[in-house]
Every structure is written in C-alpha cells, then in structure tokens.
Scaffold this active site. Structure first.
Site, PDB file in Angstrom:
ATOM      1  N   LYS A 219       0.844  -1.204   0.000  1.00  0.00           N
ATOM      2  CA  LYS A 219       0.000   0.000   0.000  1.00  0.00           C
ATOM      3  C   LYS A 219       0.875   1.248   0.000  1.00  0.00           C
ATOM      4  O   LYS A 219       1.560   1.544   0.983  1.00  0.00           O
ATOM      5  CB  LYS A 219      -0.931   0.055   1.216  1.00  0.00           C
ATOM      6  CG  LYS A 219      -2.000   1.122   0.971  1.00  0.00           C
ATOM      7  CD  LYS A 219      -2.620   1.690   2.201  1.00  0.00           C
ATOM      8  CE  LYS A 219      -1.845   2.771   2.881  1.00  0.00           C
ATOM      9  NZ  LYS A 219      -1.733   4.043   2.139  1.00  0.00           N
ATOM     10  N   GLY A 271       7.195   4.557   7.924  1.00  0.00           N
ATOM     11  CA  GLY A 271       6.368   5.750   8.090  1.00  0.00           C
ATOM     12  C   GLY A 271       6.641   6.388   9.434  1.00  0.00           C
ATOM     13  O   GLY A 271       7.714   6.211  10.014  1.00  0.00           O
ATOM     14  N   SER A 272       5.643   7.104   9.941  1.00  0.00           N
ATOM     15  CA  SER A 272       5.855   7.857  11.177  1.00  0.00           C
ATOM     16  C   SER A 272       5.870   6.928  12.390  1.00  0.00           C
ATOM     17  O   SER A 272       5.262   5.849  12.376  1.00  0.00           O
ATOM     18  CB  SER A 272       4.741   8.884  11.332  1.00  0.00           C
ATOM     19  OG  SER A 272       3.499   8.220  11.418  1.00  0.00           O
ATOM     20  N   THR A 273       6.524   7.379  13.434  1.00  0.00           N
ATOM     21  CA  THR A 273       6.584   6.608  14.679  1.00  0.00           C
ATOM     22  C   THR A 273       5.179   6.443  15.257  1.00  0.00           C
ATOM     23  O   THR A 273       4.831   5.384  15.777  1.00  0.00           O
ATOM     24  CB  THR A 273       7.525   7.315  15.667  1.00  0.00           C
ATOM     25  OG1 THR A 273       8.818   7.343  15.059  1.00  0.00           O
ATOM     26  CG2 THR A 273       7.609   6.611  17.002  1.00  0.00           C
ATOM     27  N   GLU A 274       4.375   7.498  15.109  1.00  0.00           N
ATOM     28  CA  GLU A 274       2.998   7.462  15.629  1.00  0.00           C
ATOM     29  C   GLU A 274       2.218   6.285  15.020  1.00  0.00           C
ATOM     30  O   GLU A 274       1.628   5.465  15.747  1.00  0.00           O
ATOM     31  CB  GLU A 274       2.360   8.788  15.215  1.00  0.00           C
ATOM     32  CG  GLU A 274       1.091   9.151  15.876  1.00  0.00           C
ATOM     33  CD  GLU A 274       0.485  10.373  15.173  1.00  0.00           C
ATOM     34  OE1 GLU A 274       1.167  11.036  14.356  1.00  0.00           O
ATOM     35  OE2 GLU A 274      -0.696  10.630  15.432  1.00  0.00           O
ATOM     36  N   GLY A 276       3.538   3.783  13.378  1.00  0.00           N
ATOM     37  CA  GLY A 276       4.292   2.559  13.686  1.00  0.00           C
ATOM     38  C   GLY A 276       3.850   1.957  15.011  1.00  0.00           C
ATOM     39  O   GLY A 276       3.718   0.730  15.136  1.00  0.00           O
ATOM     40  N   GLU A 293      10.245   0.769  10.076  1.00  0.00           N
ATOM     41  CA  GLU A 293      11.251   1.799   9.774  1.00  0.00           C
ATOM     42  C   GLU A 293      10.573   3.137  10.006  1.00  0.00           C
ATOM     43  O   GLU A 293       9.704   3.530   9.226  1.00  0.00           O
ATOM     44  CB  GLU A 293      11.726   1.686   8.312  1.00  0.00           C
ATOM     45  CG  GLU A 293      12.449   0.397   7.984  1.00  0.00           C
ATOM     46  CD  GLU A 293      13.827   0.302   8.604  1.00  0.00           C
ATOM     47  OE1 GLU A 293      14.311   1.305   9.164  1.00  0.00           O
ATOM     48  OE2 GLU A 293      14.422  -0.784   8.549  1.00  0.00           O
ATOM     49  N   CYS A 327      13.884  10.439   6.168  1.00  0.00           N
ATOM     50  CA  CYS A 327      13.751   9.959   7.542  1.00  0.00           C
ATOM     51  C   CYS A 327      15.050  10.194   8.311  1.00  0.00           C
ATOM     52  O   CYS A 327      15.031  10.523   9.489  1.00  0.00           O
ATOM     53  CB  CYS A 327      13.405   8.493   7.530  1.00  0.00           C
ATOM     54  SG  CYS A 327      14.491   7.534   6.467  1.00  0.00           S
ATOM     55  N   GLU A 424      10.405  15.345  15.086  1.00  0.00           N
ATOM     56  CA  GLU A 424      10.755  15.267  13.669  1.00  0.00           C
ATOM     57  C   GLU A 424       9.921  16.308  12.911  1.00  0.00           C
ATOM     58  O   GLU A 424       8.688  16.248  12.925  1.00  0.00           O
ATOM     59  CB  GLU A 424      10.438  13.856  13.149  1.00  0.00           C
ATOM     60  CG  GLU A 424      10.898  13.644  11.739  1.00  0.00           C
ATOM     61  CD  GLU A 424      10.486  12.282  11.195  1.00  0.00           C
ATOM     62  OE1 GLU A 424       9.332  11.874  11.422  1.00  0.00           O
ATOM     63  OE2 GLU A 424      11.311  11.635  10.536  1.00  0.00           O
TER      64      GLU A 424
HETATM   65  P1  NAD Z   1       2.607   8.065   7.986  1.00  0.00           P
HETATM   66  O1  NAD Z   1       2.952   7.191   9.135  1.00  0.00           O
HETATM   67  O2  NAD Z   1       1.601   9.115   8.166  1.00  0.00           O
HETATM   68  O3  NAD Z   1       2.077   7.163   6.768  1.00  0.00           O
HETATM   69  C1  NAD Z   1       2.836   6.096   6.273  1.00  0.00           C
HETATM   70  C2  NAD Z   1       1.901   5.107   5.615  1.00  0.00           C
HETATM   71  O4  NAD Z   1       1.067   4.526   6.609  1.00  0.00           O
HETATM   72  C3  NAD Z   1       0.973   5.711   4.576  1.00  0.00           C
HETATM   73  O5  NAD Z   1       0.871   4.807   3.506  1.00  0.00           O
HETATM   74  C4  NAD Z   1      -0.342   5.819   5.330  1.00  0.00           C
HETATM   75  O6  NAD Z   1      -1.474   5.800   4.497  1.00  0.00           O
HETATM   76  C5  NAD Z   1      -0.289   4.591   6.191  1.00  0.00           C
HETATM   77  N1  NAD Z   1      -1.120   4.623   7.395  1.00  0.00           N
HETATM   78  C6  NAD Z   1      -1.595   5.696   8.067  1.00  0.00           C
HETATM   79  N2  NAD Z   1      -2.305   5.283   9.152  1.00  0.00           N
HETATM   80  C7  NAD Z   1      -2.276   3.923   9.150  1.00  0.00           C
HETATM   81  C8  NAD Z   1      -2.798   2.919  10.015  1.00  0.00           C
HETATM   82  N3  NAD Z   1      -3.505   3.231  11.105  1.00  0.00           N
HETATM   83  N4  NAD Z   1      -2.546   1.633   9.734  1.00  0.00           N
HETATM   84  C9  NAD Z   1      -1.833   1.289   8.650  1.00  0.00           C
HETATM   85  N5  NAD Z   1      -1.299   2.192   7.789  1.00  0.00           N
HETATM   86  C10 NAD Z   1      -1.515   3.496   8.041  1.00  0.00           C
HETATM   87  O7  NAD Z   1       3.999   8.618   7.455  1.00  0.00           O
HETATM   88  P2  NAD Z   1       4.269   9.623   6.243  1.00  0.00           P
HETATM   89  O8  NAD Z   1       3.898  10.976   6.679  1.00  0.00           O
HETATM   90  O9  NAD Z   1       3.692   9.071   4.987  1.00  0.00           O
HETATM   91  O10 NAD Z   1       5.859   9.488   6.078  1.00  0.00           O
HETATM   92  C11 NAD Z   1       6.748  10.215   6.795  1.00  0.00           C
HETATM   93  C12 NAD Z   1       7.359   9.391   7.907  1.00  0.00           C
HETATM   94  O11 NAD Z   1       7.997   8.232   7.385  1.00  0.00           O
HETATM   95  C13 NAD Z   1       8.425  10.150   8.651  1.00  0.00           C
HETATM   96  O12 NAD Z   1       8.239   9.965  10.032  1.00  0.00           O
HETATM   97  C14 NAD Z   1       9.723   9.488   8.191  1.00  0.00           C
HETATM   98  O13 NAD Z   1      10.784   9.621   9.091  1.00  0.00           O
HETATM   99  C15 NAD Z   1       9.289   8.083   8.006  1.00  0.00           C
HETATM  100  N6  NAD Z   1      10.210   7.349   7.129  1.00  0.00           N
HETATM  101  C16 NAD Z   1      11.089   6.437   7.686  1.00  0.00           C
HETATM  102  C17 NAD Z   1      12.000   5.755   6.886  1.00  0.00           C
HETATM  103  C18 NAD Z   1      12.970   4.766   7.475  1.00  0.00           C
HETATM  104  O14 NAD Z   1      13.568   4.004   6.708  1.00  0.00           O
HETATM  105  N7  NAD Z   1      13.161   4.750   8.782  1.00  0.00           N
HETATM  106  C19 NAD Z   1      12.017   5.984   5.507  1.00  0.00           C
HETATM  107  C20 NAD Z   1      11.113   6.901   4.975  1.00  0.00           C
HETATM  108  C21 NAD Z   1      10.215   7.573   5.793  1.00  0.00           C
END
Ligand code: NAD
Length: 516
Positions: A219, A271-274, A276, A293, A327, A424
């Site tokens: 996704k 994605g975000s820690t929140e 995650g 990640e 990130c 962040e």
């Molecule tokens: P996000 O967590 O808002 O969204 C990431 C993904 O999760 C999206 O596809 C979103 O639709 C999905 N999502 C949202 N809520 C969900 C839920 N409840 N259950 C399942 N999936 C859900 O993050 P973002 O704003 O898209 O990306 C930015 C973040 O990603 C930053 O915190 C960045 O540091 C992190 N990031 C980390 C790495 C790494 O390798 N550590 C790499 C790239 C980005």
C-alpha cells in the site's frame, strides 16, 4: 523556419518559466548582513511529455488493473502547483481481502515453488526495465511528490534499479547468506510505505520480499501512489506471474485493513513513529512478523578539525536538498564551540544561494513540500521554535506563487529541551547547537527518542571511530552524509524502528531462519 505548434508551445512555456525561475533565483541574496554574489540560472525544465497519467488509476490485483469494489476514487495533487494530477482508487476491506487472497494463491501455486534462479531472472528483468524507463519514473515521481528532478533522476531511480539488481543476485544464493541454517519464505507480506521516497520505499520492500520467495500486497502513501502503479506496469511487462505483487491504494484505513488482515504472515511498515506504534499494537499477540522503519532526528557532529567546507555541503545535502523529507535527514547540527560562529555564518551564506522552486527544473535545489497539510505542520513547528526562543534565520528568497513551498531555514542556540530538537519536523528546518568535548557531543546526539542516523566530521579517523561507536544510531556516516547502498543494512534504534532493510540483515527480515 516555421515553428510547429508544439515547439511554439514549448517556447512559450519556457518563457513563462523563465519569469518564474528568475523569481526563485537569489536575486540579491542577503546573508549575515552582507550581499552574496548575485547569479541567475536559465531555466532547464524537464519535459513531462514522456509521462502519461491516467485520469483514473485503478488497483493492481492479480496482475491486472481493476476497479475498487467501493467505486471510490480520491485525488492526487501535484504539490508544486496545487493542481489535481489524477484520481486514485480507494481500496476498502473487500479489495484488500481480494489482494491478500490473490497473493496467497500466487504464493502457494507459483512463487514458493519456483527456484531461486527463476525468481532472480524476474528481478533482473524488472531492474533492467526500471533502467529503461528511468526518465519516465523520475518525472512522474517529481510531479506526484514535489521532490527536485535532480533527486528523483540521480538518486531515487538509480537506487530503485540497484535494489532489484542486488536482490536478484541473492535469490539463488540465499543458503550462502545463512550457512548452516535452514531457510524458508514467510508467505504473504503486507507492506505499507510513506510518501517521501515513494518508489524507493516500494523497491526496498518488494525486491527483498520477492527474492526470498514471498508474495506481496503493497500500500503506497495516499499522496504518492502513481509511481508504484507505474512500477506495476513494469511488473506486467516483465511477465511477473499474476498475483505475486498486488498494489492497493488508499489512506490509513486501507493500510489498517492490510495490517489487520488475518492471512498476512508479515507486516513491513515505513512511516511515522505514531502510526508505527499503532501497527505494533495491532500486530502484538498475532503470529505476524513485523519490521518498522520509522522517524528520526539525526545529528551531525562537526569537530573543529573537520574539512569545514565539505562538512557544510554535507549539512546542506542532509537537510535541504530534499526539503528535509528524509527519515534520516541531518536535522540537528552539533558544532564544536570554537568553530560555531564561523560555521553559522557560512551556513547563512550557503542557504541564501539555494534555489527553491519548480521541482522539474534541473537547477532546483529545494522542491515542493508534499502536501498542504505537511506545509502547515512545518509552519506550526517553526512558530513553536520562535516562541521557545530559538534564533531563527531564513534567506529572503521569493517563493513560487502556487504550490507548497518552504524556504530553507535554521534555528541556532537551541538546547536539547527545545521542541525542534526533539520532534521530527520533516521539512528544511535545522536546529543548531554547540559542544565543547567529544563526550558532550555524544551525549547531546544521543539525547533523542529516535536513533536512525548520524554524521561525524573530523580529519582524525580514531576520533571518528571512537565517537561513532558511542552513537545510538543505526547508520553513522563519516565525513559524508545520506549515502545509500543496497548492500548496507539500514534501520534504527529506539523510536526509529525495529529491524533492518538492505544487505544480508534485510534478507533475514523476509525469511524464517532456523538452525538445522
Ligand atoms: P505516515 O505514518 O503518516 O504514513 C505512512 C503510511 O502509513 C501511509 O501509507 C499511510 O497511508 C499509512 N497509514 C496511516 N495510518 C495507518 C494505520 N492506522 N494503519 C496502517 N497504515 C496506516 O507517514 P508519512 O507521513 O507518509 O511518512 C513520513 C514518515 O515516514 C516520517 O516519520 C519518516 O521519518 C518516516 N520514514 C522512515 C524511513 C525509514 O527508513 N526509517 C524511511 C522513509 C520515511
């Protein structure tokens, strides 16, 4: 010679963009009270002719593009203009269920039975097709994400191909990666990725999963689905068996449906820690494997004996060239006290030269922020930094009238207790502070809930090794920053996540590895 309509249009659009770009250029860059050299670049726009965007983009399930059962579509926006690029299907629970069932069937009937050598052939084919369509992928990525074409063309797409090549090489050699142990694929993998490196994150997820014999439901992020759907066309062209990779588009609810699906064997999330944490809670108590990640608040440590001009470029590359949308962005700068004032002056001059503007222009350093919501979030955090008493610097460059743009900026004299040292921001905003001893630098760099990356700058190798060994960060770069290679594992400590992607470590995340 008579000009054709198309050429006349191109001239007109180049002229229009010249007007714009001259606005982005540092017409009279003022830094530290002094005028910096004035220079302007002629526009060098990448043509978008190579990209054909469907008005309505469907789900990719079972090797075909299919309508969502919901019948619903949502818009995807070009952040550089604020205009709608296309519509993307919104997958609901039924669509996700169909995708998982299709992936299960493909796993049991085809992919898990195929030899590693055969799987590797598909991955090599995909890698070569990515190279053939590199320009198209780069332009589409820039249009949907807002990142400068220089980054999507020179960094993202080559790394995407490199990930498929690298994992193609492993597919028939997995037993050598884990000698003396028995290995087996996990089954169906659910993968959820963010918007900052849409194509690269898809490659980081899909390539190792397939090499190890798993099938995938991916996704993408809701603001950047288009390049993953173009990748789906490449899978079709490569003849990848139907159902081995399925792509369901949608927002958080679609991601949650995938993560919570009972027939998923592993969840891989970036994605975000929140989010995650939400996913970690959802997966706890199930048999699903999980890698996360997540976010970062990575620090550069610059010692007085470092090559300072080189370090300055590392800082610029680490936080500004990508709008801070990485990130592992070097969003905290720790300067040895003896060089701090001079370095901050250099930084002011250098960021006044950065060109903010049309991401399709090859001269652009800082493109668009991916969405209006992200831009607002960055603005709020900058205001908070000002309210907390940070010394703010931002060059006076003009911004495009349309789209979502943020000037490069930094706060100096901040302490670890400032919000902007801890949270962040995910924008071109740097927090600068100082240290007197190496030990103090280490304590300050580690004083964060995250632990994704760090950069150490010194001419003394022994000092770099000593400091790097004490940093709680998944990656520590020495005298460079943001260098990636598929063979190097990447991942974080603490709130930056669990597990590693890339290299041999990344393979183990997609395999059941047991002692014989
Ligand atoms: P996000 O967590 O808002 O969204 C990431 C993904 O999760 C999206 O596809 C979103 O639709 C999905 N999502 C949202 N809520 C969900 C839920 N409840 N259950 C399942 N999936 C859900 O993050 P973002 O704003 O898209 O990306 C930015 C973040 O990603 C930053 O915190 C960045 O540091 C992190 N990031 C980390 C790495 C790494 O390798 N550590 C790499 C790239 C980005």
């Amino acid at each position: 010679m008579k000009m054709t309509n198309k050429r006349a249009q191109k001239r007109a659009s180049a002229k229009a963009s010249t007007t714009n770009v001259s606005k982005f250029a540092p017409a009279k860059a003022v830094a530290g009270g002094k005028s910096a050299v004035k220079f302007e670049y002629a526009p060098s726009l990448e043509s978008t002719d190579i990209v054909q965007i469907e008005k309505r983009n469907r789900l990719f399930i079972g090797g075909k593009f299919v309508e969502p059962t919901s019948g619903r579509y949502f818009p995807t926006i070009n952040p550089a203009t604020g205009e709608r690029l296309a519509e993307v299907a919104e997958a609901n629970e039924k669509d996700v269920d169909l995708a998982v069932k299709t992936a299960r069937q493909a796993y049991e009937q085809i992919w898990s039975k195929m030899s590693g050598k055969e799987r590797g052939r598909y991955l090599f084919r995909i890698a070569r097709l990515i190279q053939e369509r590199a320009r198209e992928l780069a332009v589409l990525e820039t249009m949907d994400n807002g990142k400068p074409i220089r980054e999507s063309r020179d960094i993202d797409v080559p790394l995407v191909a490199a990930h498929f090549f690298y994992h193609a090489g492993w597919a028939d050699k997995l037993e050598y990666a884990f000698p003396g142990q028995s290995i087996a694929p996990l089954g169906v993998v659910g993968q959820v990725i963010p918007w900052n490196f849409p194509l690269l994150m898809a490659a980081w997820k899909i390539a190792p999963a397939l090499a190890c014999g798993n099938t995938v439901v991916l996704k993408p992020a809701e603001t950047t689905s288009l390049s993953a759907l173009l990748l789906a066309q490449i899978f079709q062209d490569a003849g990848l068996p139907e159902g081995v990779v399925n792509i369901v588009t949608g927002a958080g609810a679609t991601g949650a449906a995938l993560v919570n699906h009972p027939d998923i064997n592993k969840v891989a999330f970036t994605g975000s820690t929140e989010v995650g944490k939400i996913i970690a809670r959802a997966v706890a108590g199930t048999k699903k494997r999980l890698t996360l990640e997540l976010g970062g608040k990575s620090a550069h440590i610059i010692f007085e004996d470092a090559a300072l001009d080189q370090a300055l470029e590392g800082v610029i590359n680490g936080i500004y060239f990508n709008q801070g949308h990485v990130c592992c962005a070097g969003s905290r700068l720790l300067l040895e006290e003896s060089i701090a004032n001079d370095f901050v002056e250099k930084l002011k001059k250098r960021i006044a030269q950065l060109r903010v503007g049309n991401p399709l222009d090859k001269n652009t350093d800082i493109g668009a922020i991916n969405s209006e919501a992200e831009l607002k979030k960055i603005g709020k955090l900058i205001q908070l930094g000002k309210d907390e008493g940070g010394e703010f610097f931002e060059p006076k460059c003009a911004l495009p009238e349309k789209g979502y743009f943020q000037r490069p900026c930094f706060f100096s004299n901040v302490s670890s207790s400032f919000t902007l040292s801890r949270v962040e921001i995910f924008g071109p905003v740097l927090a600068v502070s100082t240290f007197r001893t190496a030990q103090e630098a280490v304590v300050k760099a580690n004083d964060t809930p995250y632990g994704l990356a760090a950069g150490v700058w010194s001419e003394k190798g022994a000092k770099i090794h000593k400091v790097a060994g004490q940093l709680k960060a998944g990656v520590v770069w020495a005298n460079t920053y943001n260098k990636f290679d598929p063979s190097a594992p990447f991942g974080g400590y603490n709130e930056s996540g669990w597990g590693r992607e890339g290299g041999r470590h990344g393979l183990s995340a997609y395999l059941d590895v047991r002692g014989k």
